[in-house]
Design an enzyme around this catalytic site. Structure first.
Site, PDB file in Angstrom:
ATOM      1  N   LYS A 196      50.432 -64.520  12.161  1.00 47.76           N
ATOM      2  CA  LYS A 196      49.562 -64.155  11.037  1.00 47.76           C
ATOM      3  C   LYS A 196      48.950 -65.385  10.372  1.00 47.76           C
ATOM      4  O   LYS A 196      49.484 -66.484  10.453  1.00 47.76           O
ATOM      5  CB  LYS A 196      50.319 -63.271  10.049  1.00 47.76           C
ATOM      6  CG  LYS A 196      50.484 -61.868  10.653  1.00 47.76           C
ATOM      7  CD  LYS A 196      51.074 -60.855   9.734  1.00 47.76           C
ATOM      8  CE  LYS A 196      51.085 -59.503  10.463  1.00 47.76           C
ATOM      9  NZ  LYS A 196      51.902 -58.506   9.797  1.00 47.76           N
ATOM     10  N   ARG A 236      58.836 -57.690  14.455  1.00 48.98           N
ATOM     11  CA  ARG A 236      57.689 -57.252  15.264  1.00 48.98           C
ATOM     12  C   ARG A 236      56.949 -58.500  15.713  1.00 48.98           C
ATOM     13  O   ARG A 236      56.391 -59.204  14.878  1.00 48.98           O
ATOM     14  CB  ARG A 236      56.800 -56.343  14.409  1.00 48.98           C
ATOM     15  CG  ARG A 236      55.582 -55.797  15.130  1.00 48.98           C
ATOM     16  CD  ARG A 236      54.732 -54.972  14.174  1.00 48.98           C
ATOM     17  NE  ARG A 236      53.568 -54.403  14.847  1.00 48.98           N
ATOM     18  CZ  ARG A 236      52.441 -55.075  15.061  1.00 48.98           C
ATOM     19  NH1 ARG A 236      52.313 -56.316  14.640  1.00 48.98           N
ATOM     20  NH2 ARG A 236      51.435 -54.491  15.688  1.00 48.98           N
TER      21      ARG A 236
END
Ligand code: HH2
Length: 257
Positions: A196, A236
């Site tokens: 991210k 995840r």
């Protein structure tokens, strides 16, 4: 949980697994690398992303779920009830719900449910995220949704703070720093930091430049290891092999009683 984005535009792997055969191969490779769940998504929720028509989302995910489900537990990453329903019929057993609004689908289908926190929606969520107290606000929201789902008959309910979904770098860091507060709710916690953009900003201070999505492996693994250490029950990730290796290393050395 290994990430399998069957999309043309996901922020880090968009376009790579659009072909169903390529998606299946990548899913099986993540299983071989140690993934317990493969999370299939047909709509990018990166900041600024536009919604995908339901027919198109179904066309992307259903064949891949059918092919993968005999080999591994499959979750469906969607915000759309019709897609979640079709995914369960195709063999998925977990609804990974970034909108935290599909618990009825999970209840009807006898599936598990991940409630993720997001402020706003992907189109606008990074414009001006603001909280009174991000850790307390996210926790309150998730406990409310998770408790209601459990009362409505969903037996397996997970919560996820939604790293990067309507959050500044400081919000993301506060949520990671205080992950134990979420773990203490008793609901199993999922955390997704993988590749991210806040990791690119953090590593800029180390490397003197902002790292792109493909250049965030160390930061992704480090934050996944942190989340596991703080009590997250699932992470995840895109880079399954590296993350599993790091988790096993910690469990077998530092974490050994
Ligand atoms: N992050 C993304 C998508 N789904 N689900 C959960 N539970 N937690 C997350 O943090 C999470 C999620 C965004 O990442 P990615 O799927 O890699 O990108 P895109 O939304 O562009 O497809």
């Amino acid at each position: 949980m290994g990430v399998l984005n069957v999309t043309p535009d996901s922020f880090s792997d968009g376009g790579r697994w659009l072909d169903p055969d390529a998606a299946l191969r990548h899913g099986l490779a993540m299983v071989a690398d140690g993934a317990d769940v493969v999370d299939v998504g047909g709509e990018s929720t990166r900041p600024g992303a536009e919604p995908v028509p339901v027919d198109e989302e179904l066309r992307r995910v259903v064949p891949v779920i059918e092919a993968l489900a005999p080999h591994v537990r499959v979750s469906i990453d969607t915000r759309t009830a019709a897609v979640a329903e079709a995914a369960l019929s195709a063999g998925a057993t977990l609804v990974n719900d970034v909108s935290a609004s599909l618990s009825a689908v999970a209840a009807d289908g006898g599936a598990g449910w991940v409630a993720m926190h997001m402020q706003g929606d992907p189109r606008t969520m990074q414009q001006a995220p603001a909280y009174d107290d991000v850790v307390a606000d996210v926790r309150r929201f998730l406990v409310e949704r998770a408790s209601a789902a459990r009362d409505a008959g969903v037996e397996e309910v997970w919560v996820d703070p939604g790293i990067g979904f309507g959050k500044t770098v400081d919000h993301n860091l506060a949520l990671l720093r205080h992950l134990a507060d979420l773990v203490a709710t008793g609901f199993p916690v999922v955390v997704g930091t993988s590749r991210k953009s806040f990791l690119g900003l953090l590593t800029a201070s180390v490397h003197g430049r902002r790292a792109g999505p493909d250049d965030r492996l160390e930061a992704s693994v480090a934050t996944a290891a942190w989340a596991i250490d703080q009590g997250a029950a699932m992470v995840r990730v895109h880079d399954v092999g590296e993350t599993v290796a790091a988790a096993r290393l910690l469990a077998g050395t530092v974490g050994r009683a």
